[in-house]
Design an enzyme around this catalytic site. Structure first.
Site, short mmCIF file in Angstrom:
data_model
loop_
_atom_site.label_atom_id
_atom_site.label_comp_id
_atom_site.label_asym_id
_atom_site.label_seq_id
_atom_site.Cartn_x
_atom_site.Cartn_y
_atom_site.Cartn_z
N CYS A 117 5.35 -46.28 28.11
CA CYS A 117 6.55 -45.72 28.68
C CYS A 117 7.50 -45.51 27.81
O CYS A 117 7.85 -46.36 26.69
CB CYS A 117 6.82 -46.67 29.81
SG CYS A 117 8.27 -46.32 30.62
N CYS B 212 3.03 -66.59 44.67
CA CYS B 212 3.43 -65.72 43.43
C CYS B 212 4.27 -66.77 42.41
O CYS B 212 5.03 -66.36 41.44
CB CYS B 212 4.38 -64.71 43.98
SG CYS B 212 5.87 -65.62 44.95
#
Ligand SMILES: C[S@@+](CC[C@H](N)C(=O)[O-])C[C@H]1O[C@@H](n2cnc3c(N)ncnc32)[C@H](O)[C@@H]1O
Length: 403
Positions: free
Chosen positions: A57, A361
């Protein structure tokens, strides 16, 4: 200074002796740098790791959204598995870590972006690496194309209703009706701003737009499909980050629960697990947010072929389901926020529940809670890692525990 990176910290930064934080490096790499405030600056990599790859990116250096794009997929997978096994080992636990499900690039369907008005217009994006500056991310490799396509709409909204002093938080979700936006922190909604925003929703073909909690446009139903049900979660509410991640989590939860006929879903949200499980089991969904439960209930009532789903609003930190309440069920799913579910796990440990499938998480709070369950007679059978947060240091897992 010449330093050797020894390991990565929990945010994905390299750490050398000192400790000195060396961003965007990998273990074993030798670097030359200056040091300011315990952080390496003016970095030059002398010996790159064989696991180093070219970040895919162009925003990677400036944007703080990703932390691990410079490591190979194999390296990142091993690093994330290591975080889970070390968190378990710290609690005296171990478990086989099975398949890792990594969401593909361009799959992030829910994101909170930030917007700020500028002299020339507006900037919308993410906060920069180690800085508060907003970085525009028109070619983000993480976001779903539907979210990328709505960046101009977010910029126009920020220009219309943002300020140069503060930022607007723009929670964007891809839904069955298109993108839904819940914006908070912008100017108060008056008649003129309402009309401007409603026109923007029209021009950019948004499914829905809420401004500081008020509905400005509801053009198409912003629904999610959970099993056989269509659910419209409340604006900005929790949604698994990628469709692929959600599918992997639901499949792992189904496998873990098996044929249990009565299931309790703790921290149920808007029904990501409750509604698919209701295809084969009666489900009692417990959650703290009334609006999410109402959405779950409406979704269940509108679906056909599902078993009974009951809902209960309850703060599970302050008032966990008690052992005798849990004993009415044959299995539990538990998916708490990052803090984990210590009080609830103490009750599960004291109950007669035979099976728990835990979704987490946060490997550290998970390991603490798994220790409580293990002390209550559960065996940690297996763990699957579901990496919905590709290129970030977040780790998500599903574990099956049984007596
Ligand atoms: C990680 S999300 C999981 C939601 C759902 N299982 C899903 O997959 O979509 C955690 C959920 O816990 C809820 N929650 C947070 N704190 C809570 C509390 N103290 N009591 C009950 N629910 C809570 C949140 O509203 C959120 O829906």
């Amino acid at each position: 200074m010449r330093l050797t990176v020894e390991r990565l910290g929990h945010l994905g930064d390299g750490i050398a002796a000192g400790p000195v934080y060396v961003p965007m490096t990998l273990p074993g790499e030798v670097v030359e740098c200056d040091i300011a405030g315990g952080r390496a600056t003016d970095l030059r990599i002398v010996t790159p790791s064989p696991e180093r790859v070219t970040p895919p990116c162009r925003h990677y250096r400036a944007c703080g959204g990703c932390a691990l794009m410079h490591g190979s997929d194999r390296f990142v997978a091993g690093w994330k598995a290591g975080i889970v096994s070390r968190a378990l080992a710290a609690q005296g636990l171990e478990a086989p870590i099975g398949t890792m499900h990594v969401s593909p690039p361009g799959s992030r369907r829910r994101a909170v972006l930030h917007g700020r008005r500028t002299r020339k217009g507006a900037v919308v994006g993410l906060h920069g690496r180690a800085s508060g500056t907003l970085v525009a991310i028109p070619d983000c490799r993480v976001l779903h194309p539907a979210l990328i396509a709505c960046l101009p709409a977010l910029a126009a909204m920020t220009e219309a209703g943002g300020s140069r002093k503060g930022e607007i938080a723009l929670a964007a979700s891809a839904t069955t009706g298109g993108v839904a936006i819940a914006a908070t922190g912008g100017k108060p909604l008056d008649q003129s701003l309402f009309s401007t925003l409603a026109a923007l929703a029209e021009r950019h073909d948004l499914a829905a737009l809420w401004w500081n909690g008020e509905a400005v446009a509801l053009r198409r139903e912003p629904a999610q499909v959970f099993g056989a049900a269509r659910v419209v979660p409340p604006p900005g509410a929790f949604l698994q980050a990628t469709a692929e991640g959600e599918a992997a989590l639901v499949a792992a939860v189904r496998r873990g629960i098996g044929a249990a006929p009565r299931v309790v879903d703790l921290f149920a949200g808007a029904g990501t697990f409750s509604l698919p499980l209701a295809e084969t089991a009666e489900v009692h969904a417990v959650e703290g947010l009334a609006e999410s439960l109402a959405a779950l209930d409406r979704g269940w009532r509108g679906a056909s072929g599902l078993r009974r789903v009951t809902t209960e609003m309850r703060d599970l930190f302050a008032r966990p389901l008690l052992a005798e309440e849990l004993n009415r069920h044959d299995a539990a799913v538990i998916d708490p926020p990052r803090a984990g579910a210590e009080a609830q796990c103490r009750q599960i440990a004291a109950s007669a529940l035979p099976v728990v499938v835990a979704v987490s998480c946060n490997p550290v709070s998970f390991a603490r809670d798994a220790r409580i369950l293990a002390d209550g007679g559960f065996r940690l059978e297996r763990i699957e890692i579901v990496d919905q947060f590709r290129w970030s240091p977040h780790v998500e897992l599903v574990a099956r525990l049984a007596r």
